[in-house]
Motif scaffolding. Sequence first.
Motif, PDB file in Angstrom:
ATOM      1  N   PRO A 191      63.233 -42.761 -11.843  1.00 38.65           N
ATOM      2  CA  PRO A 191      64.196 -42.731 -12.958  1.00 38.65           C
ATOM      3  C   PRO A 191      65.303 -43.750 -12.714  1.00 38.65           C
ATOM      4  O   PRO A 191      65.437 -44.308 -11.626  1.00 38.65           O
ATOM      5  CB  PRO A 191      64.738 -41.301 -12.900  1.00 38.65           C
ATOM      6  N   ASP A 192      66.102 -43.981 -13.720  1.00 36.88           N
ATOM      7  CA  ASP A 192      67.257 -44.868 -13.609  1.00 36.88           C
ATOM      8  C   ASP A 192      68.375 -44.259 -14.432  1.00 36.88           C
ATOM      9  O   ASP A 192      68.161 -43.312 -15.202  1.00 36.88           O
ATOM     10  CB  ASP A 192      66.907 -46.266 -14.111  1.00 36.88           C
ATOM     11  N   MET A 193      69.578 -44.775 -14.279  1.00 41.55           N
ATOM     12  CA  MET A 193      70.696 -44.266 -15.063  1.00 41.55           C
ATOM     13  C   MET A 193      71.577 -45.401 -15.551  1.00 41.55           C
ATOM     14  O   MET A 193      71.847 -46.364 -14.820  1.00 41.55           O
ATOM     15  CB  MET A 193      71.543 -43.270 -14.261  1.00 41.55           C
ATOM     16  N   ASN A 215      68.738 -42.167 -19.205  1.00 38.52           N
ATOM     17  CA  ASN A 215      67.624 -42.445 -18.301  1.00 38.52           C
ATOM     18  C   ASN A 215      66.620 -43.283 -19.082  1.00 38.52           C
ATOM     19  O   ASN A 215      65.831 -42.737 -19.854  1.00 38.52           O
ATOM     20  CB  ASN A 215      66.984 -41.144 -17.807  1.00 38.52           C
ATOM     21  N   MET A 221      64.088 -37.124 -13.897  1.00 35.05           N
ATOM     22  CA  MET A 221      65.226 -37.086 -12.985  1.00 35.05           C
ATOM     23  C   MET A 221      65.533 -35.626 -12.664  1.00 35.05           C
ATOM     24  O   MET A 221      65.827 -34.835 -13.559  1.00 35.05           O
ATOM     25  CB  MET A 221      66.448 -37.758 -13.618  1.00 35.05           C
ATOM     26  N   ASN A 254      68.797 -39.459 -23.299  1.00 30.12           N
ATOM     27  CA  ASN A 254      70.218 -39.586 -22.989  1.00 30.12           C
ATOM     28  C   ASN A 254      70.930 -38.308 -23.400  1.00 30.12           C
ATOM     29  O   ASN A 254      70.417 -37.532 -24.208  1.00 30.12           O
ATOM     30  CB  ASN A 254      70.835 -40.802 -23.697  1.00 30.12           C
TER      31      ASN A 254
END
Length: 348
Positions: A191-193, A215, A221, A254
Amino acid sequence: MKRWLRVLVTLGTLLVAFGWMQQTKTAKAESVGYSVSTITPKNQDDKKVTYFALRVKPNEQQKLTIVIHNSSKSAKKFQVGVNQAMTNTNGVIDYSQSNPKLDSSLKVGIKDVFGKNDTQKVTVNAKSSKKVSVDYKMPAKKIDGMILGGVYVKELKDNNAGNKKNGVTISNAFAYVVGVRLRESGIDVAPDMRLNAVKAGSINGFSQVQANLQNPRPGLMKALKVVSKVTKQGSSKTVLSQTKEGMAMAPNSNFNYSIPWGDKQLTAGDYTLKLDAYAKGGYHWQFTKNFTITQKDISSLKNRINTPQKSYLWWFVGGGILIVLLLAIIVYLLMKNRKKDDDTDETE
């Protein structure tokens, strides 16, 4: 003295037993009267779970089957659909929205493979079960990560049904969700943020500072922890702060992470948000973002303060102590009267 102790222990045991009986009775009364199970197919890649965790291929078509068990004494009607996994304002993955606003990063969603109108209504007779199937078809082009959603089963209630109290009809709604995770590879995508807009907002009439967290990756996540603080621009003095743990984010979603104003009266001006986010797998993101709260924002929100609700815990504690004292006095008087009677008998 020992006799007093035995009497008090007996009374306490009776009170606890009475309370347990009341809780059991309430729990039985709130039973929904139905349940949902799955028939997992051969391509289930996680045998330990009961939801659909499937390894799929491009262009693959498959029928997924759930079983609705009606344990009540009357027939029930249900609506069955497939919903996209979203992240709600509490940082919880939510499968209940049938037509949500999708994140801009979502390329292939659950509705793209199951069909946007894949909703059906079924009736299950009393004391019986019924199989219900939904179909998906994967895109021809290989996808990265996962597609996450859920088969949503909701009981359809008659508008005229329900309990009537003081002329008002009360109807409780219950629903079951069976998760659906589709992936073409056994390797999870990280995942990313991203931190998008930060602004003043409100939830249930209470003012918040809202930071939109996104994300943008097709990876789940887990165990999300967010540590945040708000300062005046150019100052190190904290005016708002919050730490929240145990959250999660669905892939390609989000949500507005909210920092309550609490008992502080924010004023119009320029502020800075500093936010640290941690997730399972050793992920750590740091953000610093300036934002402005205008007088127009404050006026529109009415600047309502999140004053804490009054706690009645000590009232209950005091009431419990009072009851125990009254019981002790009653026992004392009974024992005293009994002793007088015994003395009188001996005199006679």
